[in-house]
Scaffold this active site. Structure first.
Site, PDB file in Angstrom:
ATOM      1  N   ASP A   1     -10.114  -3.805  -5.285  1.00  0.00           N
ATOM      2  CA  ASP A   1     -10.001  -2.480  -4.477  1.00  0.00           C
ATOM      3  C   ASP A   1     -10.509  -1.544  -4.500  1.00  0.00           C
ATOM      4  OD1 ASP A   1      -7.991  -1.652  -2.254  1.00  0.00           O
ATOM      5  OD2 ASP A   1      -6.008  -2.014  -3.353  1.00  0.00           O
TER       6      ASP A   1
ATOM      7  N   SER B   1       0.516  -1.612  -0.041  1.00  0.00           N
ATOM      8  CA  SER B   1      -0.098  -0.217   0.439  1.00  0.00           C
ATOM      9  C   SER B   1       1.240   1.119   0.122  1.00  0.00           C
ATOM     10  CB  SER B   1      -1.273  -0.274   0.997  1.00  0.00           C
ATOM     11  OG  SER B   1      -2.063   0.538   1.359  1.00  0.00           O
TER      12      SER B   1
ATOM     13  N   HIS C   1      -7.932  -4.624  -1.363  1.00  0.00           N
ATOM     14  CA  HIS C   1      -6.537  -3.872  -0.463  1.00  0.00           C
ATOM     15  C   HIS C   1      -6.186  -5.052   0.543  1.00  0.00           C
ATOM     16  CE1 HIS C   1      -4.554  -1.127  -0.315  1.00  0.00           C
ATOM     17  NE2 HIS C   1      -4.212  -0.555   0.654  1.00  0.00           N
TER      18      HIS C   1
END
Length: 344
Positions: A284, A156, A312
């Site tokens: 996501d 991320s 995610h």
């Protein structure tokens, strides 16, 4: 080091979600809360504290390769927003590294190791200079003990920062790392920032992140009175407002929009000169599929995996409660094939 791969886009074969976890939100939330992270006992880290060049510190959690594993690669993981070595994905990668005889390291971004950092700054999505400093130190330590190559995964926020570093480093990046991978990185931060600020995302994920971000901002204000307009913090309701008030000015950006534009890694993917995997699920909740790069927008060293499902940083598999073994197996296996083929 392996030869640079050709950019490809795998949408179907890379991953398939279990039928009992439909949709991007479930595939995001359930793995973080309930899915099994690793086989065997919980990973036991040892911690080192490193002094930074600006008088601050970072904490690095390490899992040493088995004794006698001469030349074993070191897998490095840069965590996501408000993550740590105990995040679900970090423990999944740690378990995979342990099972494969690799060393493992999680350098914490400042303030994310359980203790507030000292300097009048925090961390951010484009923190490529910090990533570069950490990688240089890890590389030196690995070389000093006769270890093998550095294989690096960023998750991320950490994935975006890692890709920004690779874009800035260009050909010189190969002196530090053998291969890198970014998992669910917000490559276009403007698109991702607006997506997390709307609807269900705003009510659930934004509130979760702001709870700890605001607490850290208040602690930072107590350390350095007058650092920002703390009276406005109570009115912050989304990440754009938080970045406008805190993240951007503390790290040299003119505004939240300036930060989001300059920190985004997508415009720099063509400059990467080390083998790089960029994995993003197309469902996501944080990263709109329309914002993902096309093969013609990246350089020859970049491989794109864009499966239809995964959420995610989820990618669960198996019967309930499920497990997180697919992500480290797929990404870690790719890294080994690129950077340490004899170890794969």
């Amino acid at each position: 080091m392996g030869t640079a791969p050709t950019a490809i886009n795998i949408e179907v074969t890379a991953y398939r979600a279990p039928a009992w976890l439909p949709g991007g939100h479930l595939q995001t939330i359930w793995p973080a809360l309930r899915a099994r992270r690793a086989s065997g006992t919980r990973v036991a880290y040892r911690r080192e504290r490193w002094d930074t060049p600006d008088g601050d510190f970072v904490d690095v959690d390490l899992l040493d390769a088995p004794s006698g594993s001469v030349g074993a690669p070191l897998l490095v993981l840069f965590h996501g927003l408000e993550g740590s070595s105990r995040s679900h994905y970090a423990e999944a990668f740690a378990g995979w590294a342990r099972a494969h005889g690799l060393g493992f390291a999680v350098p914490h971004f400042r303030g994310c190791s359980g203790e507030i950092n000292r300097a009048p700054r925090a961390y951010h999505c484009g923190d490529f200079e910090e990533v570069g400093w950490m990688l240089a130190r890890l590389h030196a330590l690995q070389q000093a003990r006769g270890g093998g190559p550095l294989l690096v995964v960023g998750v991320s926020l950490g994935g975006n920062a890692l890709l920004r570093w690779a874009g800035e480093a260009g050909a010189s990046g190969a002196r530090r790392v053998a291969a890198i991978a970014a998992v669910c990185a917000p490559l276009d931060m403007m698109a991702g920032g607006h997506a997390i600020g709307r609807g269900f995302n705003r009510q659930v994920y934004t509130r979760m992140f702001l709870r700890t971000l605001k607490a850290k901002a208040r602690a930072k204000q107590a350390q350095h009175p007058g650092l920002f307009d703390a009276a406005r913090l109570g009115g912050v309701r989304d990440l754009h407002a938080f970045d406008q008030l805190f993240t951007a000015p503390l790290h040299g950006f003119a505004s939240a929009d300036d930060y989001w534009r300059r920190a985004s890694s997508k415009p720099h993917l063509a400059r990467i000169r080390v083998p790089a995997l960029v994995l993003n699920a197309r469902n996501d909740p944080f990263v709109p599929a329309a914002s993902l790069p096309r093969p013609d927008e990246v350089g020859p060293c970049v491989t794109l995996w864009q499966p239809a499902e995964g959420g995610h940083v989820g990618f669960p598999q198996g019967a309930p409660p499920g497990h997180l073994f697919w992500l480290p197996r797929a990404v870690g296996g790719w890294l080994l094939r690129q950077g340490a083929p004899s170890a794969s």
